[in-house]
Design a protein around this motif. Structure first.
Motif, PDB file in Angstrom:
ATOM      1  N   CYS A 108      28.374 -30.016  16.815  1.00 48.14           N
ATOM      2  CA  CYS A 108      28.811 -30.180  15.723  1.00 48.14           C
ATOM      3  C   CYS A 108      27.124 -29.783  15.231  1.00 48.14           C
ATOM      4  N   PRO A 109      27.360 -29.114  14.322  1.00 44.60           N
ATOM      5  CA  PRO A 109      25.600 -29.073  13.513  1.00 44.60           C
ATOM      6  C   PRO A 109      25.872 -29.809  12.485  1.00 44.60           C
ATOM      7  N   PHE A 110      24.753 -29.827  12.034  1.00 46.27           N
ATOM      8  CA  PHE A 110      24.313 -31.295  11.078  1.00 46.27           C
ATOM      9  C   PHE A 110      23.258 -31.160  10.036  1.00 46.27           C
ATOM     10  N   LEU A 111      23.586 -31.714   8.715  1.00 50.55           N
ATOM     11  CA  LEU A 111      22.393 -31.162   8.219  1.00 50.55           C
ATOM     12  C   LEU A 111      21.466 -32.989   7.811  1.00 50.55           C
ATOM     13  N   ASP A 112      20.730 -33.085   7.823  1.00 47.68           N
ATOM     14  CA  ASP A 112      19.879 -33.709   6.920  1.00 47.68           C
ATOM     15  C   ASP A 112      20.427 -34.007   5.898  1.00 47.68           C
ATOM     16  N   ALA A 113      20.851 -34.829   5.101  1.00 52.52           N
ATOM     17  CA  ALA A 113      20.787 -34.827   3.250  1.00 52.52           C
ATOM     18  C   ALA A 113      20.154 -36.480   3.085  1.00 52.52           C
ATOM     19  N   ALA A 114      19.003 -36.759   2.236  1.00 52.75           N
ATOM     20  CA  ALA A 114      18.421 -38.495   2.017  1.00 52.75           C
ATOM     21  C   ALA A 114      19.511 -38.841   1.421  1.00 52.75           C
ATOM     22  N   GLU A 115      20.625 -37.778   0.104  1.00 54.57           N
ATOM     23  CA  GLU A 115      21.328 -38.475  -0.752  1.00 54.57           C
ATOM     24  C   GLU A 115      22.361 -39.521   0.142  1.00 54.57           C
ATOM     25  N   LEU A 116      22.836 -38.278   1.632  1.00 57.71           N
ATOM     26  CA  LEU A 116      23.903 -39.050   1.991  1.00 57.71           C
ATOM     27  C   LEU A 116      23.269 -40.008   3.034  1.00 57.71           C
ATOM     28  N   GLY A 117      22.371 -40.629   2.936  1.00 52.74           N
ATOM     29  CA  GLY A 117      21.661 -41.261   3.886  1.00 52.74           C
ATOM     30  C   GLY A 117      21.174 -40.911   5.423  1.00 52.74           C
ATOM     31  N   GLY A 118      20.402 -39.424   5.464  1.00 51.39           N
ATOM     32  CA  GLY A 118      20.097 -38.436   6.452  1.00 51.39           C
ATOM     33  C   GLY A 118      21.548 -37.956   7.281  1.00 51.39           C
ATOM     34  N   TYR A 119      21.223 -37.990   8.835  1.00 52.17           N
ATOM     35  CA  TYR A 119      22.198 -36.244   9.577  1.00 52.17           C
ATOM     36  C   TYR A 119      23.462 -37.187   9.038  1.00 52.17           C
ATOM     37  N   VAL A 120      24.376 -35.931   8.395  1.00 48.93           N
ATOM     38  CA  VAL A 120      25.359 -35.346   8.633  1.00 48.93           C
ATOM     39  C   VAL A 120      26.340 -34.377   9.428  1.00 48.93           C
ATOM     40  N   PRO A 121      27.556 -34.385   9.969  1.00 51.19           N
ATOM     41  CA  PRO A 121      27.990 -33.812  10.687  1.00 51.19           C
ATOM     42  C   PRO A 121      28.354 -32.597   9.892  1.00 51.19           C
ATOM     43  N   LEU A 122      28.210 -31.763   9.373  1.00 50.64           N
ATOM     44  CA  LEU A 122      28.574 -30.549   9.266  1.00 50.64           C
ATOM     45  C   LEU A 122      30.368 -30.789   8.119  1.00 50.64           C
ATOM     46  N   HIS A 123      30.459 -30.852   7.050  1.00 54.64           N
ATOM     47  CA  HIS A 123      32.448 -30.630   6.853  1.00 54.64           C
ATOM     48  C   HIS A 123      32.234 -29.992   5.759  1.00 54.64           C
ATOM     49  N   SER A 124      33.450 -29.847   5.582  1.00 62.03           N
ATOM     50  CA  SER A 124      34.723 -29.489   4.651  1.00 62.03           C
ATOM     51  C   SER A 124      34.731 -30.479   3.268  1.00 62.03           C
ATOM     52  N   GLU A 125      35.214 -30.337   2.254  1.00 62.44           N
ATOM     53  CA  GLU A 125      35.334 -30.976   0.973  1.00 62.44           C
ATOM     54  C   GLU A 125      36.732 -32.082   1.505  1.00 62.44           C
ATOM     55  N   LYS A 126      37.380 -30.325   2.311  1.00 61.73           N
ATOM     56  CA  LYS A 126      38.892 -32.028   3.573  1.00 61.73           C
ATOM     57  C   LYS A 126      38.704 -32.107   4.225  1.00 61.73           C
ATOM     58  N   MET A 127      37.265 -32.685   4.687  1.00 63.10           N
ATOM     59  CA  MET A 127      37.235 -33.236   6.199  1.00 63.10           C
ATOM     60  C   MET A 127      36.948 -32.308   6.832  1.00 63.10           C
ATOM     61  N   GLU A 128      37.003 -30.920   7.208  1.00 64.19           N
ATOM     62  CA  GLU A 128      37.405 -30.463   8.227  1.00 64.19           C
ATOM     63  C   GLU A 128      35.532 -30.619   8.907  1.00 64.19           C
ATOM     64  N   THR A 129      35.686 -29.813  10.114  1.00 62.21           N
ATOM     65  CA  THR A 129      33.958 -29.733  10.621  1.00 62.21           C
ATOM     66  C   THR A 129      34.382 -28.515  11.709  1.00 62.21           C
ATOM     67  N   PRO A 130      32.754 -27.961  11.705  1.00 67.32           N
ATOM     68  CA  PRO A 130      33.104 -26.494  12.249  1.00 67.32           C
ATOM     69  C   PRO A 130      33.883 -26.320  13.498  1.00 67.32           C
ATOM     70  N   VAL A 131      33.711 -27.588  14.124  1.00 70.77           N
ATOM     71  CA  VAL A 131      34.779 -28.059  15.635  1.00 70.77           C
ATOM     72  C   VAL A 131      36.469 -27.934  15.706  1.00 70.77           C
ATOM     73  N   ASP A 132      36.686 -27.730  16.163  1.00 70.83           N
ATOM     74  CA  ASP A 132      38.510 -26.628  15.902  1.00 70.83           C
ATOM     75  C   ASP A 132      38.774 -28.410  16.527  1.00 70.83           C
ATOM     76  N   ARG A 133      39.833 -28.950  15.438  1.00 70.48           N
ATOM     77  CA  ARG A 133      40.990 -30.302  15.554  1.00 70.48           C
ATOM     78  C   ARG A 133      39.819 -31.504  15.544  1.00 70.48           C
ATOM     79  N   LEU A 134      38.801 -30.976  15.493  1.00 76.06           N
ATOM     80  CA  LEU A 134      37.394 -32.079  14.886  1.00 76.06           C
ATOM     81  C   LEU A 134      37.595 -32.591  12.943  1.00 76.06           C
TER      82      LEU A 134
END
Ligand SMILES: Cc1cc2nc3c(=O)[nH]c(=O)nc-3n(C[C@H](O)[C@H](O)[C@H](O)COP(=O)(O)OP(=O)(O)OC[C@H]3O[C@@H](n4cnc5c(N)ncnc54)[C@H](O)[C@@H]3O)c2cc1C
Lengths: 410, 86
Positions: free
Chosen positions: A297-323
């Motif tokens: 799964c790709p990641f985003l590094d965002a200090a506001e969120l605490g560091g490396y976070v898996p890429l996700h939508s506001e619906k909590m889906e990720t680019p990885v199928d069924r994850l």
């Protein structure tokens, strides 16, 4: 094989499990701790409206609700690896192999280490460890402690220790190192503290928060901050003192501190020793996303969120199928936000799994609910959390754009 | 000051290695063994990341600098060999 495996029995995972099970999915929750509840277990504090938030009770309620909804909960089981093949997830644990169609990672957060000379002495622990010992295991971490690091998390836990009758001698900043720019800067720390002013009966800190909106006032207030520190609860908090080193022969005997200037630099000749038999280090929290990393799964590094976070939508889906992801793995926030995110993930999974129109509406409504809860949260770990969320949404949209483009070409 | 407790690697060693070889997080790990111990880097990983990367590099990256490898928790050799059968 179950429809859904959830890793993490914290507020996000448990809430999601209840909704999915009640809507007909077979759900298995796995957690490596011996008790369900995750980081909720240790929480105990009074909210803005005076109500008490008792994490232990909330955990038990969620756990019972999950069981009675038909959720299978496996405790004391660590997930060590996950693999996605064709239409199933294989979840490797330290004892058995589990499989499912959908996977929800709700693994929460971990404490970021804050190294300081002497931090390997027995008697030194993270604030989170002191919290679990005190409020979950009911063991005193020591008789007289010093907390290094002044943060929302550290303050909330210090108050819990204080309530349990454990003597906190003082709370000081850490010495400035390359690892802790934010945590060693008095101004920055002061800004973050303004978000817990309601937890502090001290008039000083309550007054200061509206003033903090202006930078120059913030400057002013730190400059005039009493060198003796101020009392939040029963112990002094020193924004003008920093811990240089933890001292002791074979275990903690004290902390060497020195006065610091406005930029956090120690002032020579002001060193003194505060005696203590335990020391808590309060660093920040970072999303525990190791399992997501194993999926590619790709990641985003965002200090506001605490560091490396898996890429996700506001619906909590990720680019990885069924994850899917929910809770602190998506960014550090309070337990109530984690609960609300668990709800979003549950409805997204249900919508994906059943294709029912009515879950679509539920997804949208629960997404709105998360923002509402975020705005009212009693604890905010990062004052710029909304910016972090926006960054993530932008990255998600970018990913989606590229992805749909390339799949059209293919 | 110890950074990696499992392998007993100090901050001074890691810093000096970084200066000498100008290496990335992975090379730093391989040269010093920091992050290669029993806990799988649970404690020192964020510190190694910080030492080995400057801010701009971090912002651009979409992957975590130090790769995560299964198993992400310590397990016995017996379990590893037998996996679920063991
Ligand atoms: C030390 C600490 C103190 C905190 N104090 C507060 C507080 O006072 N107030 C507040 O609002 N928030 C606090 N938080 C934030 C807290 O993370 C959220 O409140 C909330 O608990 C997040 O919920 P969650 O469901 O995302 O994760 P968590 O509650 O953290 O639950 C995650 C669960 O996943 C399990 N897990 C992780 N990896 C694996 C694996 N590989 N295999 C099996 N199980 C796994 C863990 O054992 C854990 O039980 C604290 C966090 C920490 C780390």
């Amino acid at each position: 094989m179950s429809d859904l495996i959830i890793v993490g029995a914290g507020p996000a995972g448990l809430r999601a499990s209840i909704i999915c099970a009640r809507n007909g999915l077979s759900v298995t929750v796995v957690d490596e701790y011996m008790k369900a509840g995750g980081r909720l277990l240790g929480q105990l504090y009074q909210e803005k409206d005076g109500e008490w938030w008792n994490g232990l009770q909330e955990s038990e309620r969620l756990y019972e609700e999950a069981l009675s909804s038909g959720v299978e909960i496996k405790l004391g089981l660590s997930v060590i690896h996950i693999e996605n093949s064709e239409n199933a997830w294989t979840v490797h644990t330290n004892a058995e192999l589990l499989t499912s169609s959908y996977l929800l990672l709700a693994t929460g957060a971990a404490e970021a280490p804050q190294p300081i000379d002497g931090w390997t002495l027995p008697g030194v622990m993270s604030v989170g460890a002191a919290q679990v010992m005190t409020t979950v295991q009911r063991v005193k971490p020591g008789n007289a402690g010093v907390i290094i690091g002044i943060s929302v998390l550290g303050s909330a836990i210090a108050m819990e220790l204080d309530m349990a009758g454990i003597h906190i001698k003082s709370m000081v900043l850490p010495k400035k190192t390359e690892f802790n720019e934010e945590f060693a800067n008095p101004l920055h720390v002061m800004e973050s503290l303004s978000h817990i002013s309601h937890l502090a009966p001290s008039k000083l800190i309550q007054w200061s928060s509206p003033l903090l909106k202006w930078k120059y006032m913030r400057n002013l207030s730190t400059r005039f901050f009493p060198k003796r520190g101020f009392k939040i609860w029963d112990f002094p908090v020193h924004l003008r003192k920093a811990a240089l080193e933890i001292v002791g022969e074979s275990k903690v005997e004290g902390v060497k501190v020195a006065a610091i200037d406005i930029n956090g630099n120690p002032i020579e000749g002001t060193e003194e020793i505060i005696e203590a038999d335990f020391v808590c280090i309060a660093g920040g929290l970072y999303p525990l996303a190791e399992l997501a990393a194993l999926t590619g799964c790709p990641f985003l590094d965002a200090a506001e969120l605490g560091g490396y976070v898996p890429l996700h939508s506001e619906k909590m889906e990720t680019p990885v199928d069924r994850l899917f992801v929910a809770g602190n793995i998506t960014g550090i926030e309070s337990a109530k936000v984690a609960l609300a995110q668990g709800e979003v993930a549950a409805y997204s999974i249900l919508q994906h799994a059943t294709n029912h129109e009515n879950f679509k509406e539920k997804v949208n409504r629960s997404v709105e609910n998360v923002q509402q809860i975020r705005d009212q949260a009693p604890l905010s770990f990062n004052p710029h959390i909304n910016e972090g969320r926006k960054k993530m949404q932008n990255s998600w949209n970018e990913w989606l754009n590229e992805h749909t483009k390339s799949s059209h070409l293919a | 000051m110890i950074l990696c407790r499992c392998e007993e690697v100090t901050y001074e060693t890691v810093r000096a290695t970084k200066e000498k070889y100008q290496c990335d997080a992975r090379e730093l790990k391989l040269r010093t063994r920091a992050g290669m111990g029993y806990c799988g880097g649970r404690v020192c990983r964020p510190l190694l990341d910080k030492i080995s990367q400057n801010k701009n590099e971090r912002l651009e990256s979409q992957v975590i600098p130090l790769k995560y490898q299964p198993p992400v928790r310590p397990i016995t050799f017996q379990r590893m060999q037998g996996d679920h059968h063991g």
